[in-house]
Design an enzyme around this catalytic site. Structure first.
Site, PDB file in Angstrom:
ATOM      1  N   GLY A  20       0.813  -1.214   0.000  1.00 47.42           N
ATOM      2  CA  GLY A  20       0.000   0.000   0.000  1.00 47.42           C
ATOM      3  C   GLY A  20       0.843   1.257   0.000  1.00 47.42           C
ATOM      4  O   GLY A  20       0.624   2.144   0.815  1.00 47.42           O
ATOM      5  N   GLY A  24      -1.406   7.762   0.999  1.00 46.93           N
ATOM      6  CA  GLY A  24      -1.528   7.780   2.457  1.00 46.93           C
ATOM      7  C   GLY A  24      -0.233   7.537   3.205  1.00 46.93           C
ATOM      8  O   GLY A  24       0.849   7.981   2.813  1.00 46.93           O
ATOM      9  N   GLY A  26       1.461   4.754   3.676  1.00 47.85           N
ATOM     10  CA  GLY A  26       2.431   3.880   3.013  1.00 47.85           C
ATOM     11  C   GLY A  26       3.346   4.647   2.078  1.00 47.85           C
ATOM     12  O   GLY A  26       4.567   4.418   2.048  1.00 47.85           O
ATOM     13  N   SER A 149      -3.580  -0.211  14.709  1.00 50.86           N
ATOM     14  CA  SER A 149      -4.286   1.036  15.045  1.00 50.86           C
ATOM     15  C   SER A 149      -4.552   1.040  16.541  1.00 50.86           C
ATOM     16  O   SER A 149      -4.582  -0.019  17.183  1.00 50.86           O
ATOM     17  CB  SER A 149      -5.620   1.079  14.297  1.00 50.86           C
ATOM     18  OG  SER A 149      -6.474   2.045  14.880  1.00 50.86           O
ATOM     19  N   TYR A 174     -13.276  -3.878  11.891  1.00 50.39           N
ATOM     20  CA  TYR A 174     -11.992  -3.173  11.785  1.00 50.39           C
ATOM     21  C   TYR A 174     -11.162  -3.357  13.058  1.00 50.39           C
ATOM     22  O   TYR A 174      -9.979  -3.694  12.986  1.00 50.39           O
ATOM     23  CB  TYR A 174     -12.240  -1.684  11.501  1.00 50.39           C
ATOM     24  CG  TYR A 174     -10.955  -0.894  11.353  1.00 50.39           C
ATOM     25  CD1 TYR A 174     -10.071  -1.158  10.297  1.00 50.39           C
ATOM     26  CD2 TYR A 174     -10.614   0.101  12.264  1.00 50.39           C
ATOM     27  CE1 TYR A 174      -8.891  -0.451  10.155  1.00 50.39           C
ATOM     28  CE2 TYR A 174      -9.430   0.818  12.128  1.00 50.39           C
ATOM     29  CZ  TYR A 174      -8.569   0.536  11.070  1.00 50.39           C
ATOM     30  OH  TYR A 174      -7.391   1.243  10.945  1.00 50.39           O
TER      31      TYR A 174
HETATM   32  N1  LIG Z   1      -5.442   7.023   8.456  1.00 55.13           N
HETATM   33  C1  LIG Z   1      -5.541   6.820   9.753  1.00 55.13           C
HETATM   34  O1  LIG Z   1      -5.939   7.725  10.534  1.00 55.13           O
HETATM   35  C2  LIG Z   1      -5.149   5.492  10.370  1.00 55.13           C
HETATM   36  C3  LIG Z   1      -5.263   5.330  11.760  1.00 55.13           C
HETATM   37  C4  LIG Z   1      -4.892   4.118  12.335  1.00 55.13           C
HETATM   38  C5  LIG Z   1      -4.419   3.101  11.531  1.00 55.13           C
HETATM   39  N2  LIG Z   1      -4.326   3.274  10.184  1.00 55.13           N
HETATM   40  C6  LIG Z   1      -3.799   2.149   9.385  1.00 55.13           C
HETATM   41  O2  LIG Z   1      -2.773   2.632   8.523  1.00 55.13           O
HETATM   42  C7  LIG Z   1      -2.690   1.834   7.347  1.00 55.13           C
HETATM   43  C8  LIG Z   1      -2.621   2.734   6.119  1.00 55.13           C
HETATM   44  O3  LIG Z   1      -3.795   3.519   6.105  1.00 55.13           O
HETATM   45  P1  LIG Z   1      -3.964   4.832   5.201  1.00 55.13           P
HETATM   46  O4  LIG Z   1      -4.761   5.787   6.032  1.00 55.13           O
HETATM   47  O5  LIG Z   1      -2.683   5.256   4.611  1.00 55.13           O
HETATM   48  O6  LIG Z   1      -4.930   4.229   4.059  1.00 55.13           O
HETATM   49  P2  LIG Z   1      -5.235   4.718   2.550  1.00 55.13           P
HETATM   50  O7  LIG Z   1      -4.939   6.163   2.369  1.00 55.13           O
HETATM   51  O8  LIG Z   1      -6.623   4.235   2.276  1.00 55.13           O
HETATM   52  O9  LIG Z   1      -4.157   3.877   1.678  1.00 55.13           O
HETATM   53  C9  LIG Z   1      -4.341   2.511   1.541  1.00 55.13           C
HETATM   54  C10 LIG Z   1      -3.259   1.902   0.643  1.00 55.13           C
HETATM   55  O10 LIG Z   1      -3.567   0.520   0.543  1.00 55.13           O
HETATM   56  C11 LIG Z   1      -3.734   0.167  -0.825  1.00 55.13           C
HETATM   57  N3  LIG Z   1      -4.850  -0.784  -0.913  1.00 55.13           N
HETATM   58  C12 LIG Z   1      -6.137  -0.599  -0.555  1.00 55.13           C
HETATM   59  N4  LIG Z   1      -6.841  -1.714  -0.768  1.00 55.13           N
HETATM   60  C13 LIG Z   1      -5.990  -2.626  -1.289  1.00 55.13           C
HETATM   61  C14 LIG Z   1      -6.118  -3.970  -1.725  1.00 55.13           C
HETATM   62  N5  LIG Z   1      -7.295  -4.611  -1.720  1.00 55.13           N
HETATM   63  N6  LIG Z   1      -5.018  -4.605  -2.170  1.00 55.13           N
HETATM   64  C15 LIG Z   1      -3.825  -3.972  -2.221  1.00 55.13           C
HETATM   65  N7  LIG Z   1      -3.638  -2.708  -1.823  1.00 55.13           N
HETATM   66  C16 LIG Z   1      -4.710  -2.039  -1.377  1.00 55.13           C
HETATM   67  C17 LIG Z   1      -4.026   1.450  -1.561  1.00 55.13           C
HETATM   68  O11 LIG Z   1      -3.511   1.340  -2.874  1.00 55.13           O
HETATM   69  P3  LIG Z   1      -4.412   1.367  -4.221  1.00 55.13           P
HETATM   70  O12 LIG Z   1      -5.633   2.162  -3.930  1.00 55.13           O
HETATM   71  O13 LIG Z   1      -3.488   2.000  -5.223  1.00 55.13           O
HETATM   72  O14 LIG Z   1      -4.687  -0.069  -4.506  1.00 55.13           O
HETATM   73  C18 LIG Z   1      -3.214   2.461  -0.764  1.00 55.13           C
HETATM   74  O15 LIG Z   1      -1.867   2.474  -1.204  1.00 55.13           O
HETATM   75  C19 LIG Z   1      -3.895   0.903   7.393  1.00 55.13           C
HETATM   76  O16 LIG Z   1      -3.482  -0.374   7.844  1.00 55.13           O
HETATM   77  C20 LIG Z   1      -4.821   1.530   8.439  1.00 55.13           C
HETATM   78  O17 LIG Z   1      -5.611   0.556   9.099  1.00 55.13           O
HETATM   79  C21 LIG Z   1      -4.690   4.444   9.570  1.00 55.13           C
END
Ligand SMILES: NC(=O)c1ccc[n+]([C@@H]2O[C@H](COP(=O)([O-])OP(=O)(O)OC[C@H]3O[C@@H](n4cnc5c(N)ncnc54)[C@H](OP(=O)(O)O)[C@@H]3O)[C@@H](O)[C@H]2O)c1
Length: 297
Positions: A20, A24, A26, A149, A174
């Site tokens: 990912g 975001g 990643g 998380s 989740y």
């Molecule tokens: N944002 C927050 O506040 C927060 C808080 C606590 C924990 N987290 C954790 O942090 C991590 C990253 O979150 P984020 O906020 O950066 O999320 P995000 O902005 O939604 O980014 C998600 C990434 O995962 C990829 N992805 C989504 N579905 C996929 C699939 N089915 N197969 C392969 N790749 C997939 C997307 O790539 P494509 O769309 O290009 O496929 C994108 O690169 C997650 O594990 C989340 O649970 C986030």
């Protein structure tokens, strides 16, 4: 007096895979680790989007060694195909950052017939890690960093209804998956004792990303809109992942949960050997993995 300069590229010669990395947290993690000199592989569902993200990561980090891989990690055949491609591309693998995760307000079923949150957030990193484990072991010292998380704290693993068949709620699915990340990390750390491969998990903070946008509950959409300006930037949200992937301070540190680059106590279930062993076995069954694979003791 001779002064030693801090190493500006402490990850030079290291190879990192981040799931990912197209957006975001990643992508920000990829920029950070590439800036420290690592060769970085990122994954996304669409190869063209992943290639565009890789180009941006090269520009922002000044590091040309960025590779793009494509796989829909909610599908186990795709996880297996990605693992083979990575093993082919990388003779060594120093760090695996399992970053992909999602939230869905409504229940969705994957190609394997599994509930999507559990499949993508937990089973995908479980399977991918196990498939890459021999390469990580051979590259030791190596690190596995799992993005969980803070909601792991309120999670419950419903062993009798893991797929939410009887009762689905996006929030419960989740938090269950994020608790599973920490339980998997701690069990993995135990199984990897003595191998110089470490496993840690983390809460990145509340971060301004596209997280949950595919299928959002109206209430969270509204709250998200209001609090969005106060959230961490992706670069800030990537700091703990970058720290655990690269810092000398955490060399050899394993089986711990972090937030703000500091160890934190996680949900007590994540320290329960029977619950962790049960989750490992159940996950191995769900991905069709022989129990002996990657188990060192
Ligand atoms: N944002 C927050 O506040 C927060 C808080 C606590 C924990 N987290 C954790 O942090 C991590 C990253 O979150 P984020 O906020 O950066 O999320 P995000 O902005 O939604 O980014 C998600 C990434 O995962 C990829 N992805 C989504 N579905 C996929 C699939 N089915 N197969 C392969 N790749 C997939 C997307 O790539 P494509 O769309 O290009 O496929 C994108 O690169 C997650 O594990 C989340 O649970 C986030």
């Amino acid at each position: 007096m001779v002064q030693t300069m801090p190493d500006a590229r402490p990850m030079a010669g290291k190879v990192v895979l981040i799931t990912g990395g197209t957006g975001g947290i990643g992508k920000a993690t990829a920029i950070g680790l590439a800036g420290l000199g690592a060769r970085v592989g990122i994954t996304g569902r669409d190869l063209e989007r992943a290639k565009r993200a890789a180009a941006e990561i090269r520009t922002f980090s000044g590091n040309q060694a960025i590779d793009a891989f494509a796989a829909d990690l909610s599908c186990q055949a795709e996880v297996r195909r990605l693992a083979l491609t990575v093993l082919d591309a990388y003779p060594r693998l120093d760090v695996l950052v399992n970053n992909v995760g999602g939230f869905w307000a409504h229940q969705h079923t994957t190609a394997d017939g599994l509930e999507r949150t559990f499949a993508l957030n937990h089973l995908a990193p479980f399977l991918l890690t196990n498939l890459l484990l021999d390469r990580l072991r051979a590259s030791a010292p190596a690190r596995i960093v799992n993005v969980s998380s803070h909601v792991q704290a309120e999670g419950r693993v419903e062993f009798d209804d893991l797929q939410g068949v009887r009762n689905y709620s996006g929030q419960s699915a989740y938090s269950q998956s994020k608790l599973a990340n920490v339980m998997f990390t701690n069990e993995l750390a135990r199984r990897l004792e003595g191998t110089r491969v470490t496993a840690t998990s983390l809460h990145p903070g509340f971060v301004r990303t596209d997280f949950g946008a595919e299928d959002q509950a109206w209430f969270f959409g509204l709250v998200g809109h209001v609090v969005r300006p106060f959230l961490k930037t992706p670069a800030q949200g990537a700091q703990t992942s970058i720290y655990l992937a690269s810092s000398r301070e955490v060399e050899g540190v394993t089986g711990q949960f972090f937030a703000n680059s500091k160890p934190k106590t996680a949900n007590k279930v994540a320290y329960d050997p029977a619950a962790m062993a049960r989750l490992w076995q159940t996950s191995a069954d769900l991905v069709g993995m022989k129990p002996a694979i990657s188990c060192t003791n």
